[in-house]
Motif scaffolding. Structure first.
Motif, PDB file in Angstrom:
ATOM      1  N   PRO A   1      -2.785  -3.792  -8.267  1.00 43.77           N
ATOM      2  CA  PRO A   1      -3.127  -5.224  -8.233  1.00 43.77           C
ATOM      3  C   PRO A   1      -2.377  -6.021  -7.156  1.00 43.77           C
ATOM      4  O   PRO A   1      -2.976  -6.879  -6.500  1.00 43.77           O
ATOM      5  CB  PRO A   1      -2.767  -5.705  -9.640  1.00 43.77           C
ATOM      6  CG  PRO A   1      -2.931  -4.497 -10.499  1.00 43.77           C
ATOM      7  CD  PRO A   1      -2.490  -3.337  -9.641  1.00 43.77           C
ATOM      8  N   GLN A   2      -1.085  -5.725  -6.936  1.00 50.61           N
ATOM      9  CA  GLN A   2      -0.361  -6.454  -5.887  1.00 50.61           C
ATOM     10  C   GLN A   2      -0.913  -6.139  -4.503  1.00 50.61           C
ATOM     11  O   GLN A   2      -0.974  -7.012  -3.643  1.00 50.61           O
ATOM     12  CB  GLN A   2       1.143  -6.135  -5.933  1.00 50.61           C
ATOM     13  CG  GLN A   2       1.885  -6.982  -6.916  1.00 50.61           C
ATOM     14  CD  GLN A   2       3.362  -7.100  -6.554  1.00 50.61           C
ATOM     15  OE1 GLN A   2       3.736  -7.187  -5.395  1.00 50.61           O
ATOM     16  NE2 GLN A   2       4.193  -7.108  -7.579  1.00 50.61           N
ATOM     17  N   SER A   3      -1.329  -4.890  -4.285  1.00 53.14           N
ATOM     18  CA  SER A   3      -1.922  -4.520  -3.000  1.00 53.14           C
ATOM     19  C   SER A   3      -3.255  -5.224  -2.797  1.00 53.14           C
ATOM     20  O   SER A   3      -3.578  -5.664  -1.686  1.00 53.14           O
ATOM     21  CB  SER A   3      -2.093  -3.009  -2.900  1.00 53.14           C
ATOM     22  OG  SER A   3      -0.842  -2.353  -2.951  1.00 53.14           O
ATOM     23  N   LEU A   4      -4.032  -5.335  -3.860  1.00 57.92           N
ATOM     24  CA  LEU A   4      -5.332  -6.014  -3.767  1.00 57.92           C
ATOM     25  C   LEU A   4      -5.156  -7.506  -3.503  1.00 57.92           C
ATOM     26  O   LEU A   4      -5.904  -8.098  -2.713  1.00 57.92           O
ATOM     27  CB  LEU A   4      -6.142  -5.774  -5.046  1.00 57.92           C
ATOM     28  CG  LEU A   4      -6.541  -4.319  -5.291  1.00 57.92           C
ATOM     29  CD1 LEU A   4      -7.191  -4.176  -6.660  1.00 57.92           C
ATOM     30  CD2 LEU A   4      -7.447  -3.801  -4.186  1.00 57.92           C
TER      31      LEU A   4
ATOM     32  N   ARG B   1       0.826  -1.207   0.000  1.00 60.13           N
ATOM     33  CA  ARG B   1       0.000   0.000   0.000  1.00 60.13           C
ATOM     34  C   ARG B   1       0.860   1.256   0.000  1.00 60.13           C
ATOM     35  O   ARG B   1       0.551   2.227  -0.691  1.00 60.13           O
ATOM     36  CB  ARG B   1      -0.931  -0.004   1.210  1.00 60.13           C
ATOM     37  CG  ARG B   1      -2.099  -0.937   1.052  1.00 60.13           C
ATOM     38  CD  ARG B   1      -2.960  -0.920   2.275  1.00 60.13           C
ATOM     39  NE  ARG B   1      -4.271  -1.462   1.971  1.00 60.13           N
ATOM     40  CZ  ARG B   1      -5.217  -1.641   2.872  1.00 60.13           C
ATOM     41  NH1 ARG B   1      -5.010  -1.337   4.136  1.00 60.13           N
ATOM     42  NH2 ARG B   1      -6.382  -2.143   2.525  1.00 60.13           N
ATOM     43  N   ARG B   2       1.932   1.220   0.790  1.00 62.51           N
ATOM     44  CA  ARG B   2       2.797   2.393   0.884  1.00 62.51           C
ATOM     45  C   ARG B   2       3.561   2.648  -0.421  1.00 62.51           C
ATOM     46  O   ARG B   2       3.655   3.780  -0.879  1.00 62.51           O
ATOM     47  CB  ARG B   2       3.775   2.241   2.050  1.00 62.51           C
ATOM     48  CG  ARG B   2       4.653   3.474   2.242  1.00 62.51           C
ATOM     49  CD  ARG B   2       5.488   3.472   3.500  1.00 62.51           C
ATOM     50  NE  ARG B   2       6.359   2.336   3.589  1.00 62.51           N
ATOM     51  CZ  ARG B   2       6.362   1.464   4.603  1.00 62.51           C
ATOM     52  NH1 ARG B   2       5.512   1.618   5.607  1.00 62.51           N
ATOM     53  NH2 ARG B   2       7.199   0.459   4.635  1.00 62.51           N
ATOM     54  N   SER B   3       4.094   1.594  -1.023  1.00 65.99           N
ATOM     55  CA  SER B   3       4.956   1.792  -2.188  1.00 65.99           C
ATOM     56  C   SER B   3       4.209   1.768  -3.525  1.00 65.99           C
ATOM     57  O   SER B   3       4.624   2.443  -4.465  1.00 65.99           O
ATOM     58  CB  SER B   3       6.070   0.749  -2.207  1.00 65.99           C
ATOM     59  OG  SER B   3       5.550  -0.551  -2.329  1.00 65.99           O
ATOM     60  N   LEU B   4       3.128   1.023  -3.611  1.00 59.47           N
ATOM     61  CA  LEU B   4       2.415   0.878  -4.883  1.00 59.47           C
ATOM     62  C   LEU B   4       1.046   1.556  -4.899  1.00 59.47           C
ATOM     63  O   LEU B   4       0.483   1.778  -5.958  1.00 59.47           O
ATOM     64  CB  LEU B   4       2.233  -0.614  -5.212  1.00 59.47           C
ATOM     65  CG  LEU B   4       3.512  -1.441  -5.301  1.00 59.47           C
ATOM     66  CD1 LEU B   4       3.178  -2.917  -5.450  1.00 59.47           C
ATOM     67  CD2 LEU B   4       4.386  -0.947  -6.432  1.00 59.47           C
TER      68      LEU B   4
END
Length: 120
Positions: free
Chosen positions: A81-84, A73-76
């Protein structure tokens, strides 16, 4: 690359106990060379968390999946999609640990963020 492929192969064969130390090494190597917020490091952390979940090591899986979620969440950003994926994995782990209300709430959040990311 060979380490990743071998770990992936073991995981695909259901040989999680053998894959776990390789996944851990993969994450530590990626983190030390690329940094903890690099997408490859985040992916490696998520794979380690998933492997631990499959081994029934829910507390450590939860800790690593929460770490991945926070870093993603912080970086992307929260809609990436990776956070989800990280949010969905974390929700599933919480539900597996008997924390269903938290898991369901996070899954609803994931669905809403996914809709928002798609512009709906």
């Amino acid at each position: 690359l060979a380490l990743r492929n071998y770990a992936d192969r073991l995981t695909n064969l259901g040989r999680y106990a053998e894959a776990e130390p390789l996944e851990r090494e993969r994450w530590e190597l990626s983190r030390s060379t690329l940094g903890s917020e690099h997408p490859d490091s985040l992916l490696a952390l998520g794979r380690l968390g998933s492997t631990l979940w499959r081994l029934g090591q829910y507390r450590e899986a939860e800790r690593l999946q929460k770490q991945r979620l926070d870093l993603s969440r912080r970086s992307l950003g929260p809609e990436h999609p990776q956070s989800l994926i990280a949010l969905g994995n974390y929700a599933m782990t919480l539900s597996s640990m008997g924390r269903r209300k938290e898991g369901v709430a996070l899954e609803r959040e994931r669905q809403e963020l996914s809709r928002k990311a798609r512009g709906r």
